[in-house]
Write a protein that holds these residues in place. Structure first.
Motif, PDB file in Angstrom:
ATOM      1  N   ALA A  21      34.590  11.085 -11.278  1.00 37.32           N
ATOM      2  CA  ALA A  21      33.545  10.442 -10.494  1.00 37.32           C
ATOM      3  C   ALA A  21      33.431   8.980 -10.889  1.00 37.32           C
ATOM      4  O   ALA A  21      33.613   8.628 -12.052  1.00 37.32           O
ATOM      5  N   LEU A  22      33.132   8.139  -9.909  1.00 40.65           N
ATOM      6  CA  LEU A  22      32.891   6.720 -10.153  1.00 40.65           C
ATOM      7  C   LEU A  22      31.407   6.427  -9.948  1.00 40.65           C
ATOM      8  O   LEU A  22      30.780   6.941  -9.011  1.00 40.65           O
ATOM      9  N   TYR A  23      30.864   5.578 -10.830  1.00 37.61           N
ATOM     10  CA  TYR A  23      29.469   5.165 -10.716  1.00 37.61           C
ATOM     11  C   TYR A  23      29.389   3.648 -10.803  1.00 37.61           C
ATOM     12  O   TYR A  23      30.184   3.013 -11.501  1.00 37.61           O
ATOM     13  N   ASP A  24      28.411   3.086 -10.091  1.00 41.63           N
ATOM     14  CA  ASP A  24      28.218   1.642 -10.156  1.00 41.63           C
ATOM     15  C   ASP A  24      27.332   1.299 -11.365  1.00 41.63           C
ATOM     16  O   ASP A  24      26.959   2.167 -12.153  1.00 41.63           O
ATOM     17  N   ASP A  25      26.988   0.021 -11.492  1.00 46.88           N
ATOM     18  CA  ASP A  25      26.211  -0.432 -12.649  1.00 46.88           C
ATOM     19  C   ASP A  25      24.790   0.135 -12.667  1.00 46.88           C
ATOM     20  O   ASP A  25      24.101   0.071 -13.688  1.00 46.88           O
ATOM     21  N   ASN A  26      24.348   0.681 -11.521  1.00 45.55           N
ATOM     22  CA  ASN A  26      23.017   1.283 -11.444  1.00 45.55           C
ATOM     23  C   ASN A  26      23.080   2.808 -11.524  1.00 45.55           C
ATOM     24  O   ASN A  26      22.119   3.495 -11.159  1.00 45.55           O
ATOM     25  N   ASP A  27      24.227   3.323 -11.983  1.00 41.83           N
ATOM     26  CA  ASP A  27      24.438   4.772 -12.152  1.00 41.83           C
ATOM     27  C   ASP A  27      24.386   5.530 -10.832  1.00 41.83           C
ATOM     28  O   ASP A  27      24.063   6.724 -10.788  1.00 41.83           O
ATOM     29  N   GLN A  28      24.745   4.844  -9.739  1.00 43.87           N
ATOM     30  CA  GLN A  28      24.820   5.497  -8.433  1.00 43.87           C
ATOM     31  C   GLN A  28      26.269   5.850  -8.122  1.00 43.87           C
ATOM     32  O   GLN A  28      27.179   5.064  -8.375  1.00 43.87           O
ATOM     33  N   ARG A  29      26.486   7.028  -7.555  1.00 50.65           N
ATOM     34  CA  ARG A  29      27.828   7.544  -7.287  1.00 50.65           C
ATOM     35  C   ARG A  29      28.529   6.707  -6.218  1.00 50.65           C
ATOM     36  O   ARG A  29      27.937   6.338  -5.202  1.00 50.65           O
ATOM     37  N   ILE A  30      29.790   6.384  -6.468  1.00 52.02           N
ATOM     38  CA  ILE A  30      30.637   5.667  -5.504  1.00 52.02           C
ATOM     39  C   ILE A  30      31.587   6.675  -4.877  1.00 52.02           C
ATOM     40  O   ILE A  30      32.310   7.389  -5.574  1.00 52.02           O
TER      41      ILE A  30
END
Length: 545
Positions: A381-390
């Protein structure tokens, strides 16, 4: 609802892993008693001792390993390990204690690996690239009570307490043995080869991280889940009863993992204390090896031997090259498969998350440099700097992994960030339109130059394509105008004389202007550790003189 979903995923993963293990020959459901014995042993002896003991029972006269001193059968390796385990118990080492080993790849290292399991002690596998201070600090932190070491590292032990018990795992013929130190050969010669009392619980292993940014952390692993083998075997068809040449260090995760799986499948492992490109070709040919395990810098040197040298060895048996340890550039990916055929498997993982993904030969031809797809029971899984899933393709994010082989946390009490059950790898990644994953660099390697985000790995891979470049590293250095600017350290290709302006133009022609290195510095070699990873902190980032 989330709990039900997690249970269903675990069930699906388990069924998938069992199918992989059965297909590969690692699991035989027609022999339930043998399976039950193996499971029971692994809970108290750990994987290495269980694998060696099982091999000795199934095929005692079959070759288990070959090093520069010759070949040991499974029966001989098993007896050696039991003799050492009984020695440890006889001198008062109690189950649950920690012992350490500082050794290159040879029979001594593998004997200690299995012996630790038989004795129920925890084994800390030390990095052969340690400096004296670093080695002493790690040994103290891990509370090592007995140290096994190769004679060549005797100076490193100066920083350890004189009271620490020591054993020599390897001594060159012309070197004297220190007074009061027993050799492994002496222990084995008059040792008790009966099976020691079964420990109440597994001692486990401490496998150290690479330590490219500071003191290596100790990643604890106790029981090894069968998922661990399935992660490897799902995408890499390791054969049975063949031979594997392992030149990637066994003290590190990749070499250790492949040694364990290959040995469990009845293969002979061929190991060397020091890597030599042409001797590796000879080892493959002489042993009719189907598998080679290496790191990128090793394969680079093998390819550099040239087609005439490579073709002088019969490498027709080679079906699999397992590569891991550091980033595989697209240029090297293509060069290896051009030289050895479409046999390259690029494995991505870490000491903490085990095996996260594997690229097959066809995927590497389709997308050179990719780390492929997740094997059974591994989830990415990939997450952005705000811990939201990409979820979109071709969007860079922080990579997190969830699988059936998690580690137990660092020995200093710290742990990795976890989101929704996924553990951080510390790497940046993206998925292309076909679902293939690419590592974009470490999340802490990103620099901001003139307000733009830059990941050095992208520039490194591009410069590596230049015919005059043998090796390259790109780092960020302070800049009064832009905050940070890029500096490239370049190792010239043999016989080449690259010009700085030409290298900058090469980058400018393919990437944005702000990604062009302001400085280009030519050096003889890049600082890399034993697994081929670049140690960036050893590169000079101050003003150039």
């Amino acid at each position: 609802m989330a709990s039900i979903r997690d249970h269903l995923q675990t069930l699906t993963d388990t069924v998938g892993a069992v199918r992989v293990l059965q297909r590969s020959g690692a699991l035989d459901l027609t022999k339930p008693r043998e399976l039950a014995t193996a499971v029971k042993r692994s809970k108290t002896l750990g994987a290495p001792a269980t694998i060696v003991l099982h091999g000795a029972e199934e095929h005692p006269d079959a070759p288990a390993l070959t090093d520069e001193r010759g070949t040991l059968t499974f029966g001989e390796l098993n007896d050696n390990a039991k003799a050492l385990a009984n020695e440890l118990l006889a001198i008062g080492v109690t189950p649950g204690s920690v012992i350490g080993v500082l050794a290159r790849d040879h029979r001594g290292l593998l004997t200690v690996l299995a012996a630790a399991g038989f004795a129920g002690v925890r084994l800390a596998m030390m990095n052969t690239g340690f400096g004296k201070t670093q080695f002493a600090e790690v040994a103290e932190r891990e509370k090592v009570q007995v140290m096994f070491y190769d004679e060549e590292f005797i100076d490193l032990l100066d920083g350890l307490p004189d009271s620490l018990t020591r054993y020599l795992t390897w001594v060159d013929d012309d070197r004297p043995v220190p007074e009061g130190v027993r050799t492994l050969d002496e222990v084995i010669a008059d040792g008790d080869t009966s099976l020691p009392p079964e420990p109440k619980e597994v001692g486990g292993l401490v496998i150290l991280t690479s330590g490219t940014t500071g003191l290596p952390k100790g990643a604890q692993r106790g029981r090894f889940s069968p998922f661990t083998s399935a992660l490897l075997l799902d995408r890499i068809p390791i054969p049975q009863n063949g031979a594997a040449v392992i030149v990637s260090p066994i003290f590190h995760s990749t070499g250790f993992a492949v040694w364990g799986v290959a040995t469990a499948l009845g293969n002979k492992t061929v190991v060397m204390r020091r890597f030599d490109a042409e001797k590796t070709l000879a080892a493959i040919a002489d042993n009719r090896a189907e598998v080679l395990v290496a790191v990128p810098t090793m394969l680079h040197r093998m390819v550099a031997l040239g087609p005439d040298v490579i073709k002088s060895y019969d490498l027709s048996s080679l079906k699999i090259i397992v590569l891991a340890g550091s980033a595989l550039s697209p240029t090297l990916s293509e060069a290896v498969q051009d030289a050895f055929g479409d046999v390259l498997y690029n494995m991505y993982g870490s000491t903490e998350v085990a095996i996260a993904s594997v690229a097959t030969p066809s995927e590497l031809r389709q997308a050179p440099g990719t780390v492929g797809r997740a094997p059974v029971s591994s989830h990415l899984a990939l997450y952005d700097d705000n811990d939201q899933r990409i979820t979109a393709s071709n969007v860079r994010g922080r990579l997190f992994v969830k699988n059936g082989a998690p580690f137990e946390g660092y020995t200093d009490g710290r742990n990795k960030q976890v989101i929704d059950g996924y553990m951080s790898t510390g790497d940046m990644a993206r998925f292309d339109d076909n679902g293939l994953m690419f590592i974009e660099g470490r999340d802490d390697d990103m620099i901001v130059s003139g307000g733009e985000n830059v990941y050095p790995l992208e520039v490194e891979n591009l410069l590596a394509e230049h015919p005059d470049v043998a090796d390259v590293a790109v780092v960020g250095v302070e800049d009064d105008e832009f905050g940070t600017r890029l500096r490239a350290f370049v190792v010239r290709a043999e016989g080449a004389d690259p010009q700085i302006d030409d290298l900058k133009l090469h980058v400018k022609s393919n990437l944005a202007r702000y990604k062009v290195p302001r400085d280009v510095v030519f050096i003889e070699d890049l600082p890399r550790n034993a697994t081929g990873k670049l140690v960036r902190r050893k590169l000079p980032t101050g003003p150039l003189t």
